[in-house]
Design a protein around this motif. Structure first.
Motif, PDB file in Angstrom:
ATOM      1  N   ARG A 422     -27.008  -8.148  19.550  1.00 34.19           N
ATOM      2  CA  ARG A 422     -27.090  -9.067  18.744  1.00 34.19           C
ATOM      3  C   ARG A 422     -25.654  -9.300  18.082  1.00 34.19           C
ATOM      4  NH1 ARG A 422     -30.981  -7.366  15.521  1.00 34.19           N
ATOM      5  NH2 ARG A 422     -29.556  -6.623  13.927  1.00 34.19           N
ATOM      6  N   ILE A 423     -25.083 -10.572  18.033  1.00 32.55           N
ATOM      7  CA  ILE A 423     -23.963 -10.531  17.279  1.00 32.55           C
ATOM      8  C   ILE A 423     -23.832 -11.336  16.000  1.00 32.55           C
ATOM      9  CG2 ILE A 423     -23.421 -12.810  18.679  1.00 32.55           C
ATOM     10  CD1 ILE A 423     -20.428 -12.035  18.519  1.00 32.55           C
ATOM     11  N   SER A 424     -23.566 -10.925  14.872  1.00 27.79           N
ATOM     12  CA  SER A 424     -23.623 -11.474  13.638  1.00 27.79           C
ATOM     13  C   SER A 424     -22.285 -12.067  13.131  1.00 27.79           C
ATOM     14  CB  SER A 424     -24.227 -10.395  12.482  1.00 27.79           C
ATOM     15  OG  SER A 424     -25.630  -9.909  12.996  1.00 27.79           O
ATOM     16  N   ASP A 425     -21.858 -13.366  13.181  1.00 27.89           N
ATOM     17  CA  ASP A 425     -20.687 -13.589  12.795  1.00 27.89           C
ATOM     18  C   ASP A 425     -20.685 -15.096  12.439  1.00 27.89           C
ATOM     19  OD1 ASP A 425     -17.888 -15.062  13.418  1.00 27.89           O
ATOM     20  OD2 ASP A 425     -17.612 -12.746  13.995  1.00 27.89           O
ATOM     21  N   LYS A 426     -20.109 -15.288  11.100  1.00 25.74           N
ATOM     22  CA  LYS A 426     -20.218 -16.564  10.492  1.00 25.74           C
ATOM     23  C   LYS A 426     -19.390 -17.858  11.551  1.00 25.74           C
ATOM     24  CE  LYS A 426     -15.932 -16.015   8.048  1.00 25.74           C
ATOM     25  NZ  LYS A 426     -15.327 -16.122   6.621  1.00 25.74           N
ATOM     26  N   ARG A 427     -18.696 -17.307  12.410  1.00 26.02           N
ATOM     27  CA  ARG A 427     -18.235 -18.538  13.541  1.00 26.02           C
ATOM     28  C   ARG A 427     -19.355 -19.178  14.412  1.00 26.02           C
ATOM     29  NH1 ARG A 427     -13.183 -14.508  14.650  1.00 26.02           N
ATOM     30  NH2 ARG A 427     -14.876 -13.122  14.368  1.00 26.02           N
ATOM     31  N   LEU A 428     -20.468 -18.430  14.312  1.00 23.28           N
ATOM     32  CA  LEU A 428     -21.392 -18.784  15.264  1.00 23.28           C
ATOM     33  C   LEU A 428     -22.243 -19.635  14.413  1.00 23.28           C
ATOM     34  CD1 LEU A 428     -22.243 -15.615  17.227  1.00 23.28           C
ATOM     35  CD2 LEU A 428     -20.686 -17.247  17.779  1.00 23.28           C
ATOM     36  N   GLY A 429     -22.224 -19.873  13.324  1.00 20.68           N
ATOM     37  CA  GLY A 429     -22.844 -20.924  12.637  1.00 20.68           C
ATOM     38  C   GLY A 429     -24.578 -20.865  12.686  1.00 20.68           C
ATOM     39  N   SER A 430     -25.215 -21.617  12.831  1.00 20.11           N
ATOM     40  CA  SER A 430     -26.592 -21.626  13.237  1.00 20.11           C
ATOM     41  C   SER A 430     -27.115 -21.580  14.434  1.00 20.11           C
ATOM     42  CB  SER A 430     -27.310 -22.908  12.565  1.00 20.11           C
ATOM     43  OG  SER A 430     -26.769 -23.877  13.030  1.00 20.11           O
ATOM     44  N   ALA A 431     -26.196 -20.926  15.339  1.00 20.29           N
ATOM     45  CA  ALA A 431     -26.533 -21.031  16.752  1.00 20.29           C
ATOM     46  C   ALA A 431     -27.994 -20.175  16.964  1.00 20.29           C
ATOM     47  CB  ALA A 431     -25.409 -20.244  17.483  1.00 20.29           C
ATOM     48  N   ALA A 432     -28.150 -19.008  16.173  1.00 19.76           N
ATOM     49  CA  ALA A 432     -29.328 -18.191  16.266  1.00 19.76           C
ATOM     50  C   ALA A 432     -30.664 -19.137  15.917  1.00 19.76           C
ATOM     51  CB  ALA A 432     -29.477 -16.916  15.416  1.00 19.76           C
ATOM     52  N   LYS A 433     -30.572 -20.262  15.325  1.00 16.40           N
ATOM     53  CA  LYS A 433     -31.658 -21.013  15.052  1.00 16.40           C
ATOM     54  C   LYS A 433     -31.859 -22.000  16.324  1.00 16.40           C
ATOM     55  CE  LYS A 433     -30.971 -21.053  10.117  1.00 16.40           C
ATOM     56  NZ  LYS A 433     -30.675 -21.727   8.881  1.00 16.40           N
ATOM     57  N   VAL A 434     -31.016 -22.055  17.012  1.00 17.09           N
ATOM     58  CA  VAL A 434     -31.391 -23.097  18.438  1.00 17.09           C
ATOM     59  C   VAL A 434     -32.301 -22.475  19.174  1.00 17.09           C
ATOM     60  CG1 VAL A 434     -30.516 -24.138  20.185  1.00 17.09           C
ATOM     61  CG2 VAL A 434     -29.003 -23.960  18.224  1.00 17.09           C
ATOM     62  N   ARG A 435     -33.435 -23.101  19.439  1.00 16.17           N
ATOM     63  CA  ARG A 435     -34.623 -22.797  20.444  1.00 16.17           C
ATOM     64  C   ARG A 435     -34.333 -23.156  21.919  1.00 16.17           C
ATOM     65  NH1 ARG A 435     -35.865 -17.878  18.944  1.00 16.17           N
ATOM     66  NH2 ARG A 435     -33.770 -17.783  18.029  1.00 16.17           N
ATOM     67  N   MET A 436     -34.084 -22.470  22.778  1.00 21.70           N
ATOM     68  CA  MET A 436     -34.127 -23.022  24.198  1.00 21.70           C
ATOM     69  C   MET A 436     -35.437 -22.678  25.057  1.00 21.70           C
ATOM     70  SD  MET A 436     -30.373 -21.505  25.665  1.00 21.70           S
ATOM     71  CE  MET A 436     -29.958 -20.372  24.270  1.00 21.70           C
ATOM     72  N   LYS A 437     -35.947 -23.697  25.743  1.00 19.02           N
ATOM     73  CA  LYS A 437     -37.288 -23.369  26.438  1.00 19.02           C
ATOM     74  C   LYS A 437     -36.981 -22.669  27.744  1.00 19.02           C
ATOM     75  CE  LYS A 437     -39.225 -27.554  24.742  1.00 19.02           C
ATOM     76  NZ  LYS A 437     -39.927 -28.740  25.072  1.00 19.02           N
ATOM     77  N   ALA A 438     -35.755 -22.602  28.419  1.00 18.95           N
ATOM     78  CA  ALA A 438     -35.257 -21.853  29.324  1.00 18.95           C
ATOM     79  C   ALA A 438     -33.630 -21.899  29.736  1.00 18.95           C
ATOM     80  CB  ALA A 438     -36.016 -22.639  30.719  1.00 18.95           C
ATOM     81  N   LEU A 439     -33.420 -20.988  30.336  1.00 18.08           N
ATOM     82  CA  LEU A 439     -31.963 -20.952  30.629  1.00 18.08           C
ATOM     83  C   LEU A 439     -31.912 -20.499  31.978  1.00 18.08           C
ATOM     84  CD1 LEU A 439     -29.126 -20.823  30.078  1.00 18.08           C
ATOM     85  CD2 LEU A 439     -29.246 -18.577  29.246  1.00 18.08           C
ATOM     86  N   ASN A 440     -31.274 -21.245  32.995  1.00 21.51           N
ATOM     87  CA  ASN A 440     -30.818 -20.693  34.282  1.00 21.51           C
ATOM     88  C   ASN A 440     -29.081 -20.983  34.209  1.00 21.51           C
ATOM     89  OD1 ASN A 440     -32.996 -20.210  35.891  1.00 21.51           O
ATOM     90  ND2 ASN A 440     -33.552 -22.259  35.416  1.00 21.51           N
ATOM     91  N   ALA A 441     -28.541 -20.138  33.983  1.00 17.86           N
ATOM     92  CA  ALA A 441     -27.152 -20.298  33.512  1.00 17.86           C
ATOM     93  C   ALA A 441     -26.149 -21.404  34.535  1.00 17.86           C
ATOM     94  CB  ALA A 441     -26.098 -19.077  33.379  1.00 17.86           C
ATOM     95  N   GLN A 442     -26.593 -21.495  35.653  1.00 24.01           N
ATOM     96  CA  GLN A 442     -25.670 -22.489  36.546  1.00 24.01           C
ATOM     97  C   GLN A 442     -26.278 -23.798  36.288  1.00 24.01           C
ATOM     98  OE1 GLN A 442     -26.879 -19.346  37.895  1.00 24.01           O
ATOM     99  NE2 GLN A 442     -24.576 -18.672  37.273  1.00 24.01           N
ATOM    100  N   THR A 443     -27.336 -24.119  35.602  1.00 25.56           N
ATOM    101  CA  THR A 443     -27.970 -25.448  35.140  1.00 25.56           C
ATOM    102  C   THR A 443     -27.727 -25.684  33.800  1.00 25.56           C
ATOM    103  OG1 THR A 443     -29.578 -24.985  36.988  1.00 25.56           O
ATOM    104  CG2 THR A 443     -29.785 -26.804  35.488  1.00 25.56           C
ATOM    105  N   GLN A 444     -26.808 -26.523  33.472  1.00 24.13           N
ATOM    106  CA  GLN A 444     -26.447 -26.492  31.960  1.00 24.13           C
ATOM    107  C   GLN A 444     -26.725 -27.914  31.420  1.00 24.13           C
ATOM    108  OE1 GLN A 444     -21.962 -24.410  32.196  1.00 24.13           O
ATOM    109  NE2 GLN A 444     -22.792 -25.168  30.099  1.00 24.13           N
ATOM    110  N   TYR A 445     -27.321 -27.733  30.185  1.00 22.27           N
ATOM    111  CA  TYR A 445     -27.639 -28.885  29.367  1.00 22.27           C
ATOM    112  C   TYR A 445     -27.143 -28.838  28.021  1.00 22.27           C
ATOM    113  CZ  TYR A 445     -31.455 -29.158  32.722  1.00 22.27           C
ATOM    114  OH  TYR A 445     -32.255 -29.083  34.165  1.00 22.27           O
ATOM    115  N   ALA A 446     -26.840 -30.003  27.483  1.00 24.73           N
ATOM    116  CA  ALA A 446     -26.363 -30.154  26.078  1.00 24.73           C
ATOM    117  C   ALA A 446     -27.296 -29.724  25.165  1.00 24.73           C
ATOM    118  CB  ALA A 446     -25.654 -31.577  26.010  1.00 24.73           C
ATOM    119  N   TYR A 447     -26.709 -28.910  24.263  1.00 25.98           N
ATOM    120  CA  TYR A 447     -27.657 -28.348  23.333  1.00 25.98           C
ATOM    121  C   TYR A 447     -27.749 -29.464  21.914  1.00 25.98           C
ATOM    122  CZ  TYR A 447     -26.690 -23.772  25.245  1.00 25.98           C
ATOM    123  OH  TYR A 447     -26.855 -22.760  26.327  1.00 25.98           O
TER     124      TYR A 447
END
Length: 447
Positions: A422-447
């Motif tokens: 877990r990384i806790s850093d103010k530079r990441l803003g609200s990244a932890a609140k973003v919920r992804m349904k899936a992640l295949n790293a070589q298939t990128q979607y805009a958040y």
């Protein structure tokens, strides 16, 4: 990993003198103040023997999937601090690069096997009947995945990229393979192409190779003196479906492709770099106007983060996409000097969903895990890290892949299993609140 499996073991053995029963240091982990390891799941039988290397990761819903040279593991990650093993499936084949969609899981096999079953052993590279390619599993029952289909591909499948079609009825797999030889019946030169498999989602057993486009009709970069392997296909491809765009890391070349016709991708631009020995992987930023390429100097088995290597070797290269061309802006390499006993080089990573910024997490084998910001393409900077001690005795190990998924970083350790950070850093803003349904790293979607 850079080499096809059969030759890789010989090289690894010569360089690292693999130990049959490695003993790992349990302390001495170094982290930046903003990074904390919250969980660690050790390798367990049947994936605790020699050469049972952990490889890539994929995610869907509350589950993580970890490839292994001996098969794959399904984890329940509802509580990231307490991952639970749901199932381990034994199905040998290097590297077992992995992706998931719906109820389907795909594995890449890049070594000749005696047949396509999960009970087979290594076959002969010179045998006409040897099998290598893609295996498909039904994972509707996570505790009992079912093997349902195999597809043989030329030169096997070192990695693959999941590419959705435009109607939602099928997915394509862009299969990357390389290193042909005149003595290999299924992998003769020239091999300057990829294989494309179409998988009908309602009938995955009908999956088949639908095209084999040539990406390098002129042979690509084959003459650069410091190349690990000359261009002969690609090592890895990352797609940005919304923009009909792909970036390919292809041994001696970095490329962009137009994938508006999924079965007929077209190379639109190519670049080379005298500092790069092996173009390994690619990551877009969130707006698809930058690409980070990695250089797997030494094939992942060498210690290239020592004082003897300058920061432009075995590094990332940040490119802006301007007018359809790739424009080099900078290099990034971890600044922590590693020992000569630690295989270390840039490897797999993914974006962290930070609004208005370009921040990613990345694996560096025994260099650990790095979080870095390339919002300013010309001045990338590290903002966090996780750096375990060297393996004892010397062995191939470290973080193969490190990906950010729903508030946590998951690292696939080649020898040790799964780490959750877990990384806790103010530079990441609200990244932890973003919920992804899936992640295949070589298939990128805009958040």
């Amino acid at each position: 990993m850079a080499f096809r499996f059969g030759r890789a073991l010989a090289v690894i053995g010569a360089v690292l003198a693999l130990a049959a029963s490695p003993v790992h240091a349990s302390d001495g982990v170094k982290t930046s103040p903003n990074v904390k390891r919250v969980a660690s799941v050790p390798q367990q039988a049947p994936f605790d023997g020699p050469e049972a290397y952990g490889s890539d990761l994929a995610f869907q819903g509350n589950y993580a999937y970890q490839g292994n040279f001996h098969g794959f593991t399904v984890y329940d990650i509802r509580n990231p601090a307490k991952p639970k093993v749901v199932s381990r499936v034994t199905c040998p084949g290097a590297q077992n690069d992995i992706s998931v969609t719906g109820d389907l899981l795909f594995l890449s096999v890049d070594e000749p096997m005696r047949d396509d079953s999960c009970r087979t052993g290594h076959g002969s590279e010179t045998s006409k009947t040897a099998w290598e390619g893609i295996r498909i599993f039904d994972i509707s029952n996570k505790s009992r995945p079912k093997y349902i289909k195999s597809i043989k591909t030329a030169c096997g499948s070192h990695t693959h990229t999941l590419v959705p079609d435009k109607k939602g009825k099928s997915v394509y797999l862009y299969v990357s393979s390389y290193d042909p030889g005149a003595r290999y019946p299924g992998c003769k030169p020239p091999h300057d192409r990829i294989s494309i498999i179409k998988v009908p989602l309602k009938k995955p057993t009908a999956a088949k190779v639908v095209s084999r486009p040539v990406l390098f009709p002129d042979g690509g970069n084959e003459t650069q003196s410091n190349l690990l392997v000359p261009t002969s296909g690609c090592h890895d491809i990352t797609v940005f479906p919304k923009k009909d765009l792909a970036a390919g890391a292809c041994m001696g070349d970095g490329i962009l492709m137009d994938i508006s016709d999924r079965e007929r991708p077209k190379v639109t631009t190519r670049v080379t770099d005298e500092n790069f020995a092996f173009w390994h992987s690619a990551t877009f930023n969130n707006t698809g106007d930058k690409v980070v390429f990695t250089d797997e100097l030494g094939g992942g088995i060498a210690a290239t983060c020592t004082k003897g290597f300058n920061p432009e070797r075995g590094a990332d290269a940040v490119y802006d996409i301007e007018g359809g061309e790739l424009v080099h802006r900078s290099y990034f390499k971890i600044s922590r000097v590693q020992t000569s006993a630690e295989n270390c080089v840039a490897h797999n990573g993914s974006l962290i969903p930070v609004k208005g910024k370009d921040i990613m997490v990345q694996a560096w084998y025994q260099g650990g895990v790095s979080v870095w910001d390339f919002t300013d393409s010309a001045k990338p900077v590290e903002i966090g890290y996780f750096d375990p001690p060297p393996l004892k005795p010397i062995d191939l190990g470290g973080s193969w892949s490190a990906y950010y998924y729903n508030g946590h970083i998951y690292s696939s350790d080649i020898q040790k299993g799964l780490d959750v950070l877990r990384i806790s850093d103010k530079r990441l803003g609200s990244a932890a609140k973003v919920r992804m349904k899936a992640l295949n790293a070589q298939t990128q979607y805009a958040y």
